[in-house]
Structures are given as structure tokens and as C-alpha cells.
Design an enzyme around this catalytic site. Structure first.
Site, short mmCIF file in Angstrom:
data_model
loop_
_atom_site.label_atom_id
_atom_site.label_comp_id
_atom_site.label_asym_id
_atom_site.label_seq_id
_atom_site.Cartn_x
_atom_site.Cartn_y
_atom_site.Cartn_z
N LYS A 237 0.77 2.94 -6.83
CA LYS A 237 0.10 2.21 -7.91
C LYS A 237 -0.94 3.10 -8.58
O LYS A 237 -0.95 3.26 -9.81
CB LYS A 237 -0.55 0.93 -7.37
N THR A 238 -1.79 3.66 -7.76
CA THR A 238 -2.82 4.53 -8.31
C THR A 238 -2.17 5.74 -8.99
O THR A 238 -2.58 6.16 -10.07
CB THR A 238 -3.77 5.00 -7.20
N GLU B 47 18.77 3.66 27.80
CA GLU B 47 19.04 4.10 26.42
C GLU B 47 20.53 4.28 26.19
O GLU B 47 21.05 3.95 25.11
CB GLU B 47 18.29 5.39 26.09
N THR C 156 2.62 2.63 -2.39
CA THR C 156 3.84 2.71 -3.20
C THR C 156 3.60 3.41 -4.53
O THR C 156 4.50 3.49 -5.35
CB THR C 156 4.40 1.31 -3.50
N PRO D 139 0.82 -1.20 0.00
CA PRO D 139 0.00 0.00 0.00
C PRO D 139 0.87 1.26 0.00
O PRO D 139 1.90 1.29 0.65
CB PRO D 139 -0.79 -0.09 1.31
N HIS E 165 21.95 0.95 25.27
CA HIS E 165 21.74 0.60 23.86
C HIS E 165 22.75 1.31 22.99
O HIS E 165 23.42 0.71 22.15
CB HIS E 165 20.34 1.05 23.39
P1 ADP Z 1 -1.25 2.91 -3.80
O1 ADP Z 1 -0.07 2.09 -4.26
O2 ADP Z 1 -1.74 2.42 -2.47
O3 ADP Z 1 -2.31 3.06 -4.82
P2 ADP Z 1 -1.04 5.72 -4.18
O4 ADP Z 1 -0.73 5.73 -5.61
O5 ADP Z 1 -2.44 6.04 -3.81
O6 ADP Z 1 -0.63 4.34 -3.50
O7 ADP Z 1 -0.02 6.68 -3.44
C1 ADP Z 1 -0.43 7.54 -2.42
C2 ADP Z 1 0.34 8.83 -2.47
O8 ADP Z 1 1.71 8.63 -2.13
C3 ADP Z 1 0.38 9.44 -3.84
O9 ADP Z 1 -0.73 10.24 -4.06
C4 ADP Z 1 1.64 10.27 -3.80
O10 ADP Z 1 1.42 11.52 -3.20
C5 ADP Z 1 2.54 9.47 -2.89
N1 ADP Z 1 3.47 8.64 -3.65
C6 ADP Z 1 3.53 7.30 -3.65
N2 ADP Z 1 4.52 6.85 -4.43
C7 ADP Z 1 5.10 7.93 -4.98
C8 ADP Z 1 6.17 8.12 -5.90
N3 ADP Z 1 6.87 7.10 -6.40
N4 ADP Z 1 6.51 9.39 -6.24
C9 ADP Z 1 5.83 10.42 -5.73
N5 ADP Z 1 4.81 10.32 -4.88
C10 ADP Z 1 4.43 9.09 -4.48
ZN ZN Z 2 15.38 -0.68 25.19
MG MG Z 3 -4.30 2.82 -4.66
#
Ligand code: ADP
Ligand code: ZN
Ligand code: MG
Length: 609
Positions: free
Chosen positions: A207-208, A424, A205, A203, A427
Site C-alpha cells: 500500500k505504502t 514424516e 501488500t 500488511p 504424511h
Molecule cells: P504496506 O501494505 O504494509 O504498506 P509496504 O508498501 O510498506 O506494505 O510494502 C513493504 C515492502 O514490501 C515494500 O517496500 C516492497 O519492498 C515490498 N513489496 C510489497 N508489495 C510489493 C509489490 N507488489 N511489488 C514489489 N515489492 C513489493
Molecule cells: Zn505430523
Molecule cells: Mg504501509
């Protein structure tokens, strides 16, 4: 249904109302007596008539005794003439009050029309209302089967330059755009055009986003639908929506049809996960049918996105359907920096911010997380009444996203503060004193989310492989807090529980997954993982009790070794430990540079874990 009843009720009420109205209007007021002209003459002459109202040929007569009567004169002649001819004396005439009403056309027609046409109008209106509401219902019923196709109506146009990283995905999609623009080039070579392209990745990354960029780049109609919209209340709707969506795209060819979140309908049929859903299966079948039904030269390309490719029905992935699969990975260091740059546009940042440093601190962040980080930084800067967001705000935002907001207000006793500081410091010091450990980015005793304090150590660049030595260093560092508490106070607190839990998990994985223990190059247990979500769904135990006992023994050995390492280091560097803890109690937070400067005088030589 209730609508229909309402309509009927209204109609009945309206009819009753109309009937009432009529009975009011039509009550025959006592029918006046009709006089012949001769009789009227007699009455006038005998002085019984006081008034005659002339209205066209109608005469309305008022008698002395209060009663009224009507009569009719001849059409051709006037009233006085008529009466004279009949022998009314002129004196008698003078005692009668003549009133000539010139009936206007308007009043006349109203008199005529109201009783006849008005009820018709009212009834007509009622029918129209009923018809209209039932037609609206019918339209809604039609719409159930219509897909909510959005024709590339994304508010702001996205181009490939707005997408950072995702090189493979972009290349693949540029090819698609190219095909839609000049299909001949491909066809001439006998190339079969990809029918479907499946974008898969965790999620957030992009795609949309990348699909939208395709819409922005190619000058062809781009239809967007979310698969969850397919599945609604009524069975059969999903399938008909699918049909409709594909038909619309075909009509507009060359075109792109984007089905987002296709896992909502595309999960394996009869897989049992989530129970059988006829509706979903029908929709999926329809998608399969539609994709098969394309002619070789139908210039429609189906894009789909999912973060659960593991549950997709294999039929979807067959050649001729979604035969191209593009994986969108979580961004690496360079990509993270590039994404941050893109989202820094439109935000006011201080001149000297180094986005690379932010990228270093955000491994595992998705594009969406990074976009969110930029926004958080701006919000934090605004809250601090600053004109621009600086490095500090960016770091703060990243920590807030990872660990939750700072809880400065949480009251902790001086004793607790001391324990946390030594914990801390333990660590951090172990991390600085073993070979192959990641550098410490930040040490803090400000509680955040559930953590009392935290030590952040991160590699300077992305790691795809990790060695046994690095894991051992990690384990020793995890034990640093516990060891420090024990060494300093002779006692341990609950503050170490999470460290112990994570260390134990890691040690077990070293044994059962990575073959890094004395048990040799072998894995134990069969684990199924959710591909992009990094969660295990089941671990099947495929070894004997004897082996299980041995595994436990190995895990224990790893942990004991790590603990002893940590203890050894801290004992040897006791002055450094005290120094770090003291400064922490005073300043609460040490950044990377402060921390290593503090250690310089102690001349620590890292040893192998
Ligand atoms: P999904 O993979 O869940 O469909 P989205 O395409 O909806 O994710 O990404 C959500 C938001 O994250 C985008 O509207 C954008 O603002 C940001 N985003 C994600 N990947 C990129 C990328 N490679 N470059 C720039 N912005 C990104
Ligand atoms: Zn600790
Ligand atoms: Mg999406």
C-alpha cells in the site's frame, strides 16, 4: 515549567555576581587628600614631595612620609611652568621626580566605560538568554500543531514499474495521476473528480509502496503523513495537525495528500474497541470536515491506506470522501514471481535459479515477505561463503520464514529420530497415495522452530476454491503421521498433537462452515472475522445442544474416516513407508524429485480419499 524556574534562578545568580563585582571595583580606596596648588608649592619647597605623576591636568603626588595626595593644575600651561610661576625653587624642583603619563584614549575610555556600560551589557545578555529560551519554548508549542508533512522526500524514487502485480490498484491510481495532469479532460465531460482513494489490504501488500509510486509518477507535490503522527500526547493537536496538513496541500494544489495507516484515527466513533479516545474522534471529525470543505475544483486528492477497513468509521466511506476503494490482495503465483524478480535486482543470484519454483512454495506470502525472503537468501549465501545465492538458499530462506530457522544442533536420540522419520514418511506417503492431494515438495526430519520435522506439500498453482475431495485428502494426509507411528511402533507420540489439532479444526469447519458433512447444506454458528488478518474475533453459538452433539459426531466421523484411510494406505504400502523412513534417517531431507524417484519402484496408484 522547570525551565522557567531555571531561568529565574540563573538571572538571580547573575545579578548577585554583578553586584559583587561592583562592590569590589568600587570600594573607595582611602580617598587621597586634595591639595591646592599653593600648598603643593610649599610642600615641594620644604622637600616633602618625592614624586608627581602628571596625567593630563591631574597630578598624583607621593609624599616622603608615604602618603599620597592629588591636585589639579591649570589646563593651559605645563607643570614645571606652573610650579615655577608659583615660586617653586629650581633646586626643589630637581628633587621631585616628575612622571608624565600620556593617557592613551583606550585606557581612558575603558576607565570611563567599564563601570557604566559593562553592567548594562551583562544585564542585557541575561535578558537575551531568557528571552531566547522562552521563545524556543513558544516555537515548540507552535510545532505541536504543525503536521510533520513530508513533501515527497522519499529517498529513492519509486515508479509503477517497481510495483509488481496490483493491477487494479495501479489502474485506479494511474487515472488519478492522469487527472492531476490534465483535469480539463475530465471536467469537460462533467466528471466529478474522486476526492479520496482508500487503499486497503493485508500488511505488506504494498500500500505504502504504490502510494509512493504515485508520488514518483505524477509531477505534483506529494505530501505524506502517517495518521499515528496525528495522535500525540495533547488533546486538540491531532485536529490542528489535520487542518494544517490539508491547508498545506490545498496551497500547493494540484497535489496529493497521503495519509498512511488511517485506521489509527479513523476507527468507528464510539465503537468501544480500544476505549473512547476523544483525541482520535476530534481528529477524525476534522478529516471529515476538511474533506467536505473542498471546492469542486480543488485539485487535491487524498490517498489513504489501511489494513483494517472493517473498523473504519462509515462516515469516512461516504461519497465525496473516500468513495473509491482499492483492494490490494496478497499476490498470486504470477505476482509472487514478479515481485521476486523485482527484488532479485541488485542481488547476486546463480544463473540457473528458478524464481517460479520459489513462488510456488510461498503461497500466502505478502510482497514484504518476498522482499524479506530475497534478503534472507543473500544472507544465507554469504554465511555459506558462496559467491551467489542459489535455488537452495532461496528455498532455505522461504522455509526459515515459514517455520523458523533450522535447529540442526538440537540433539535427538536415535529412537526419536526413528519416530520422526516414520511420522514424516507417513504424511508424505499418504499424500502421494490419495487422489486430489497436493504434491509433496519436501520432506525433512530436521527440526525447525517448534516442528520436529515437516512435510511440505503445496499446490502447483493457486487455488481459490477447494473441493470436499481435496479436504478429505488433506485430512488423510494430516493423519498420516499418527497412523504411521501407530502402525510401525504400536504406539503414538506427542509429535502428532499439532496434526490432530489442525485436523480437528479443519473437520469442524467442514461441518459448520462449508456444509460438507451429512448434516447438509447449512452453516452453524456466527463468526466474525478480521477482514485482512484472517483471525476470528468471535463465534456466536446459534444452535441447540442437540445440534452441537450432532456436529461433534460429524467431526468425529470425518476424523475417523481420515485415520482409517491413512492406515489402509500405509498398511498396503508398508515397504514404501520403510524405504522412505530409512532414507530420511540417513539423508534427513528429501526434495520433491528425490521423493518421487524413491517411490517409483513401488508403483503406487492413488486412491480416492
Ligand atoms: P504496506 O501494505 O504494509 O504498506 P509496504 O508498501 O510498506 O506494505 O510494502 C513493504 C515492502 O514490501 C515494500 O517496500 C516492497 O519492498 C515490498 N513489496 C510489497 N508489495 C510489493 C509489490 N507488489 N511489488 C514489489 N515489492 C513489493
Ligand atoms: Zn505430523
Ligand atoms: Mg504501509
Amino acid at each position: 515549567m522547570s525551565n522557567l524556574f531555571k531561568n529565574i534562578l540563573w538571572a538571580v545568580l547573575a545579578l548577585i555576581f554583578v553586584a559583587l563585582l561592583f562592590s569590589l571595583f568600587m570600594t573607595p580606596a582611602k580617598q587621597p587628600q586634595t591639595l591646592s596648588l599653593n600648598q603643593l608649592t610649599t610642600d615641594i619647597n620644604s622637600g616633602q614631595v618625592t614624586q608627581i605623576m602628571v596625567n593630563g591636568n591631574d597630578l598624583a603626588i607621593k609624599m616622603k612620609n608615604g602618603s599620597s595626595a592629588i591636585a589639579e593644575k591649570e589646563t593651559e600651561s605645563g607643570i614645571s611652568e606652573t610650579l615655577k610661576n608659583l615660586g617653586v625653587s629650581s633646586t626643589a624642583m630637581q628633587s621631585v621626580d616628575f612622571q608624565v603619563q600620556n593617557q592613551s584614549g583606550w585606557a581612558f575610555w575603558m576607565n570611563l566605560l567599564i563601570p557604566t556600560v559593562l553592567p548594562l551589557l551583562i544585564i542585557g545578555f541575561i535578558f537575551w538568554m531568557m528571552f531566547r529560551s522562552s521563545r524556543a519554548g513558544a516555537n515548540q508549542a507552535f510545532n505541536f500543531g504543525r503536521s510533520n508533512l513530508h513533501l515527497s522526500n522519499f529517498k529513492d524514487k519509486v515508479m509503477f514499474t517497481d510495483v509488481a502485480g496490483l493491477k487494479e490498484a495501479k489502474e485506479e491510481l494511474i487515472e488519478v495521476v492522469d487527472f492531476l495532469k490534465n483535469p480539463k479532460k475530465f471536467m469537460d465531460l462533467g466528471a466529478r473528480i474522486p476526492r479520496g482513494i482508500l487503499l486497503m489490504g493485508p500488511p505488506g501488500t504494498g500500500k505504502t509502496l504504490v502510494a509512493r509510486a504515485v508520488a514518483g509518477e505524477s509531477n505534483v507535490p506529494f505530501f505524506y503523513i502517517s495518521a499515528s503522527e496525528f495522535v500525540e500526547m495533547f488533546v486538540g493537536v491531532g485536529a490542528s495537525r489535520t487542518r494544517d496538513a490539508f491547508a498545506t496541500a490545498k496551497r500547493a494544489a494540484p497535489a496529493i495528500l497521503f495519509i498512511d495507516e488511517i485506521d489509527a484515527v479513523g476507527r468507528q466513533r464510539g465503537a468501544g474497541l480500544g476505549g473512547g479516545n476523544d483525541e482520535r474522534e476530534q481528529t477524525l471529525n476534522q478529516i471529515l470536515v476538511e474533506m467536505d470543505g473542498f471546492d469542486r475544483d480543488t485539485r487535491v486528492i487524498i490517498l489513504a491506506a489501511t489494513n483494517r477497513p472493517d473498523i473504519l468509521d462509515p462516515a469516512l466511506l461516504r461519497p465525496g470522501r473516500f468513495d473509491r476503494r482499492v483492494i490490494l490482495d496478497l499476490p498470486d503465483l504470477n505476482d509472487r514471481e514478479a515481485i521476486l524478480k523485482i527484488h532479485a535486482q541488485g542481488k547476486i543470484l546463480e544463473k540457473d535459479v528458478d524464481l517460479r519454483k520459489v513462488a510456488v512454495r510461498t503461497p500466502g506470502f505478502s510482497g514484504a515477505d518476498l522482499a524479506n525472503l530475497m534478503n534472507e537468501a543473500a544472507i544465507i549465501a554469504a554465511r555459506r561463503n558462496k559467491k551467489a545465492a542459489g535455488q537452495d538458499e532461496l528455498f532455505e530462506a522461504s522455509e526459515k520464514i515459514i517455520l523458523g530457522p533450522e535447529r540442526k544442533s538440537r540433539v535427538i536420540s536415535p529412537k526419536e529420530k526413528e519416530i520422526t522419520a516414520y511420522h514424516e514418511a507417513g504424511h508424505a506417503l499418504v499424500a502421494a497415495a490419495v487422489k486430489d492431494a497436493d504434491p509433496v515438495q519436501k520432506v525433512s526430519i530436521v527440526s525447525r522452530g517448534f516442528a520436529g520435522g515437516y512435510t511440505m506439500k503445496l499446490p502447483m498453482e493457486d487455488q481459490h476454491l477447494k473441493t470436499r475431495q481435496q479436504f478429505l485428502a488433506d485430512l488423510a494426509m494430516m493423519m498420516g503421521g499418527y497412523a504411521s507411528e501407530k502402525l510401525t511402533f504400536g504406539d503414538v507420540s506427542t509429535g502428532a498433537s499439532n496434526d490432530l489439532k489442525e485436523a480437528t479444526n479443519l473437520a469442524r469447519q467442514l461441518v459448520t462452515r462449508y456444509g460438507m458433512s451429512d448434516m447438509g447444506p447449512m452453516t452453524f454458528g456466527k463468526t466474525e472475522e478480521l477482514l485482512f488478518l484472517g483471525r476470528e474475533i468471535s463465534t456466536e453459538k446459534n444452535y441447540s445442544e442437540k445440534v452441537a452433539a450432532e456436529i461433534d459426531e460429524q467431526v468425529r466421523a470425518f476424523l475417523m474416516h481420515a485415520f482409517e484411510m491413512a492406515q489402509k494406505i500405509l498398511k498396503a504400502q508398508k515397504p514404501a513407508l520403510t524405504k522412505i523412513a530409512t532414507v530420511l534417517m540417513e539423508k534427513e531431507t528429501l526434495e520433491h524429485d528425490d521423493f518421487y524417484n524413491l517411490l517409483k519402484p513401488f508403483k503406487i496408484k492413488p486412491i480416492a480419499a
